[in-house]
Write an enzyme that holds these catalytic residues in place. Structure first.
Site, PDB file in Angstrom:
ATOM      1  N   CYS A  62       0.854  -1.234   0.124  1.00 60.82           N
ATOM      2  CA  CYS A  62      -0.175  -0.015   0.000  1.00 60.82           C
ATOM      3  C   CYS A  62       0.986   1.097   0.006  1.00 60.82           C
ATOM      4  O   CYS A  62       2.218   1.042   0.142  1.00 60.82           O
ATOM      5  CB  CYS A  62      -0.908  -0.080   1.146  1.00 60.82           C
ATOM      6  N   HIS A  93       4.899  -5.465   8.663  1.00 59.71           N
ATOM      7  CA  HIS A  93       4.724  -6.843   9.231  1.00 59.71           C
ATOM      8  C   HIS A  93       4.988  -7.737   8.106  1.00 59.71           C
ATOM      9  O   HIS A  93       4.297  -8.454   7.396  1.00 59.71           O
ATOM     10  CB  HIS A  93       3.470  -7.126   9.740  1.00 59.71           C
ATOM     11  N   HIS A 182      -1.271  -5.153  19.251  1.00 58.30           N
ATOM     12  CA  HIS A 182      -0.825  -4.566  17.948  1.00 58.30           C
ATOM     13  C   HIS A 182      -0.008  -3.292  18.159  1.00 58.30           C
ATOM     14  O   HIS A 182      -0.748  -2.341  18.662  1.00 58.30           O
ATOM     15  CB  HIS A 182      -1.950  -4.458  16.855  1.00 58.30           C
ATOM     16  N   GLU A 184       0.346  -0.634  16.250  1.00 61.27           N
ATOM     17  CA  GLU A 184      -0.616   0.445  15.979  1.00 61.27           C
ATOM     18  C   GLU A 184      -1.497   0.730  17.049  1.00 61.27           C
ATOM     19  O   GLU A 184      -1.705   1.821  17.211  1.00 61.27           O
ATOM     20  CB  GLU A 184      -1.238   0.322  14.647  1.00 61.27           C
ATOM     21  N   THR A 252      -6.436   0.698  11.756  1.00 59.10           N
ATOM     22  CA  THR A 252      -6.765   0.945  10.113  1.00 59.10           C
ATOM     23  C   THR A 252      -7.050  -0.110   9.260  1.00 59.10           C
ATOM     24  O   THR A 252      -7.650  -0.085   8.461  1.00 59.10           O
ATOM     25  CB  THR A 252      -5.691   1.772   9.792  1.00 59.10           C
TER      26      THR A 252
HETATM   27  S1  SF4 Z   1      -2.571   2.404   7.542  1.00 56.86           S
HETATM   28 FE1  SF4 Z   1      -1.583   0.812   7.137  1.00 56.86          FE
HETATM   29  S2  SF4 Z   1      -2.304  -0.722   5.561  1.00 56.86           S
HETATM   30 FE2  SF4 Z   1      -3.350   1.582   5.766  1.00 56.86          FE
HETATM   31  S3  SF4 Z   1      -2.183   2.648   3.944  1.00 56.86           S
HETATM   32 FE3  SF4 Z   1      -1.239   3.140   6.052  1.00 56.86          FE
HETATM   33  S4  SF4 Z   1       0.412   1.736   6.192  1.00 56.86           S
HETATM   34 FE4  SF4 Z   1      -0.855   0.956   4.453  1.00 56.86          FE
END
Ligand code: SF4
Length: 408
Positions: A62, A93, A182, A184, A252
């Site tokens: 992404c 990851h 996690h 995040e 996310t």
């Molecule tokens: S939040 Fe995570 S999965 Fe979504 S664009 Fe950003 S890095 Fe990629």
């Protein structure tokens, strides 16, 4: 005696055209796949006599991951080879990508460095913050130490932080749909408490959401509540006081449908408890599923609507967005979540990750004899070269050389 105020965070411009040009060439050489690009350009499928593979329309790296990798490579190119560069945990990851980063000479330390690790860091050492961000306290410590931070936190993650900080300012408890362990989600929860008196609670699934909803409506045993969610709420969180006004945000990379259901159930219970006219004072939400996750889930849904015999999902086993793709597949057909092509040991044996058991398991006779149609997708942290390896291996297991196939 000298007193040192914490150094102001230093900004480093890594995006110089000369550096980025060299980085892009190196990144392409590590992760690009001409084969995948060709298949994409040809309608996302490749067929030989007894095997068809169909790729999801959106898969793999992404924008957030691409940016994080670019910045890590740029950091290595920008500083002299003997300058120590550290990475907090994993850049993304995916084990292969993390190995490549280490091969560049970037050292990994814990995502929440221990005192011993902090004591090794020197002023002006370079520290890379991964795409999922880091906790507020860790960042502060690094800034106080005078480290040079290369912050690759994805903008979509920062939007969640903004939302959660807003809830905190308004004395609204953040209910975060995500995995409490996690990186995040840990970074996000740290934002909920860092700038005031905010509180948070992390719910992982609908069963946990229902438990919280029931508590809001009917009350319950506070000790049982706190034991059930141990490690998933802020210090001092009291379910009797801090569930009166809640705001939902999410990691996310969750399943969109599930996040929407979490929101719907919490909103409904607030309506029941306080009356429909008063819901706005007790419930907020903001959709923080990132666009890339959404695109990959939508594309897989379309792929799953086609006739397939099985699905292969490629990605790191600790990748949240990849695990949700595997979950979507499992609900419909035999699905194998693998981290690389070597896991397809033979047409009789595949070693794949069972996310419910949290371990690799073996399945025999996984590739049916006769004509077979295989769907393929990959998480946002999976590079195209690993997808190519998987495609090549599948054809090889049927005795077909992809090279010859493409030459015809
Ligand atoms: S939040 Fe995570 S999965 Fe979504 S664009 Fe950003 S890095 Fe990629």
């Amino acid at each position: 005696m000298s007193t040192h105020a914490p150094a102001a965070p230093q900004k480093i411009n890594l995006r110089r055209p000369d550096i980025m040009q060299a980085v892009q060439a190196q990144v392409l050489s590590h992760y690009r796949s001409e084969l995948v690009e060709r298949i994409r350009a040809n309608g996302s499928f490749l067929a030989a006599d007894n095997i068809v593979i169909k790729l999801a329309k959106e898969f793999g790296f992404c924008y957030g991951v691409e940016r994080a990798i670019d910045l890590a490579y740029a950091a290595r190119k920008s500083f002299p080879a003997d300058k120590p560069i550290y990475l907090l945990g994993e850049i993304i990851h995916n084990p292969e990508v993390n190995d490549q980063i280490q091969n560049l000479g970037i050292k990994t330390i814990s995502n929440k460095p221990t005192d011993a690790e902090m004591s090794v860091l020197q002023r002006e050492d370079v520290v890379i913050i991964p795409a999922f961000g880091t906790e507020v306290a860790t960042r502060r410590k690094l800034e106080e130490k005078g480290c040079l931070l290369v912050d690759t936190t994805c903008g979509d993650v920062m939007s969640v932080w903004k939302r959660v900080r807003q809830y905190s300012k308004e004395a609204v408890t953040s209910i975060i749909h995500g995995k409490a362990k996690h990186e995040e989600t840990k970074a996000t929860t740290s934002q909920a408490t860092a700038y005031g008196t905010g509180h948070y609670l992390v719910v992982y699934n609908l069963a946990e959401t229902d438990y919280v909803c029931n508590y809001i409506l009917n009350g319950g045993n506070k000790d049982e509540f706190l034991a059930k969610f141990k490690g998933a709420y802020s210090s001092g969180f009291d379910p009797e006081k801090h569930l009166q006004a809640v705001g939902v945000a999410n990691q996310t990379t969750m399943l969109r449908g599930e996040t929407e259901e979490v929101q719907r159930r919490l909103k409904a219970v607030m309506g029941k408890k306080y009356g429909a006219a008063n819901v706005d004072q007790h419930f907020r939400f903001f959709d923080t599923i990132c666009g890339a996750t959404q695109d990959r889930q939508d594309a897989l849904q379309k792929l799953l609507a086609q006739p397939l015999d099985l699905l292969i999902v490629i990605g790191g086993y600790n990748s949240s967005n990849t695990s949700h793709l595997a979950e979507m597949g499992e609900a419909k057909l035999p699905t194998y979540f693998i981290k690389n092509a070597a896991k397809m040991v033979s047409d009789k044996l595949i070693v794949h990750y069972d996310q419910h058991k949290k371990e690799e398991v073996e399945t025999g006779d996984w590739l049916p004899a006769g004509k077979v149609t295989v769907g393929i997708t990959a998480g946002a942290s999976c590079p195209n070269n690993l997808i190519e390896d998987t495609i090549r291996r599948l054809f090889e297991l049927r005795g077909i050389s992809v090279q010859e196939l493409l030459a015809n």
